[in-house]
Design a protein around this motif. Structure first.
Motif, PDB file in Angstrom:
ATOM      1  N   MET A  16       0.847  -1.196   0.000  1.00 46.31           N
ATOM      2  CA  MET A  16       0.000   0.000   0.000  1.00 46.31           C
ATOM      3  C   MET A  16       0.877   1.239   0.000  1.00 46.31           C
ATOM      4  SD  MET A  16      -2.932  -0.564   2.815  1.00 46.31           S
ATOM      5  CE  MET A  16      -4.388   0.217   2.248  1.00 46.31           C
ATOM      6  N   SER A  17       0.443   2.252  -0.711  1.00 44.71           N
ATOM      7  CA  SER A  17       1.188   3.505  -0.686  1.00 44.71           C
ATOM      8  C   SER A  17       0.893   4.224   0.626  1.00 44.71           C
ATOM      9  CB  SER A  17       0.800   4.382  -1.874  1.00 44.71           C
ATOM     10  OG  SER A  17      -0.515   4.871  -1.701  1.00 44.71           O
ATOM     11  N   GLY A  18       1.705   5.198   0.959  1.00 41.63           N
ATOM     12  CA  GLY A  18       1.518   5.960   2.190  1.00 41.63           C
ATOM     13  C   GLY A  18       0.184   6.668   2.237  1.00 41.63           C
ATOM     14  N   ILE A  19      -0.243   7.204   1.099  1.00 42.45           N
ATOM     15  CA  ILE A  19      -1.510   7.930   1.058  1.00 42.45           C
ATOM     16  C   ILE A  19      -2.689   6.970   1.201  1.00 42.45           C
ATOM     17  CG2 ILE A  19      -1.858   7.967  -1.443  1.00 42.45           C
ATOM     18  CD1 ILE A  19      -2.663  10.972  -0.979  1.00 42.45           C
ATOM     19  N   GLU A  20      -2.571   5.767   0.626  1.00 50.16           N
ATOM     20  CA  GLU A  20      -3.626   4.764   0.776  1.00 50.16           C
ATOM     21  C   GLU A  20      -3.740   4.319   2.230  1.00 50.16           C
ATOM     22  OE1 GLU A  20      -3.608   2.493  -3.532  1.00 50.16           O
ATOM     23  OE2 GLU A  20      -2.078   1.957  -2.045  1.00 50.16           O
TER      24      GLU A  20
END
Length: 103
Positions: A16-20
């Motif tokens: 998962m990306s940081g924003i997700e």
């Protein structure tokens, strides 16, 4: 052979990306039953939340109608919202009509 397939499955899993991750955490906090009853929640910025991700999610929240944001001194953010029109409607209680027994 089984270990090779297991390793392939793990390699296929996408991180998962940081924003997700931050978006999911904030969404979970907002949708928590206690937050829904009290209609407010305080979101604390974690060490793992990057500056870009934090600004992006806070920007999205600030554009959302019906959310009041308060930026606290400890870098947390308190969100407050009013009940939606669906939540404000009174609940109708329908009394069943008693019919005489057919016997």
């Amino acid at each position: 052979m089984a270990k090779a397939k297991k390793h392939e499955k793990q390699a296929e899993r996408q991180e998962m990306s940081g924003i997700e991750r931050l978006g999911l955490r904030v969404s979970s906090m907002i949708n928590h039953p206690v937050a829904q009853v009290q209609r407010w929640v305080t979101i604390h910025r974690l060490d793992t939340d990057g500056e870009r991700e934090w600004k992006e999610v806070m920007g999205l929240l600030s554009e959302t109608d019906g959310i009041d944001m308060t930026f606290n001194e400890d870098e947390s953010v308190t969100l407050r919202w009013e009940a939606s029109a669906d939540e404000d409607r009174p609940v109708e209680v329908v009394e069943p009509i008693e019919e005489p027994a057919p016997f």
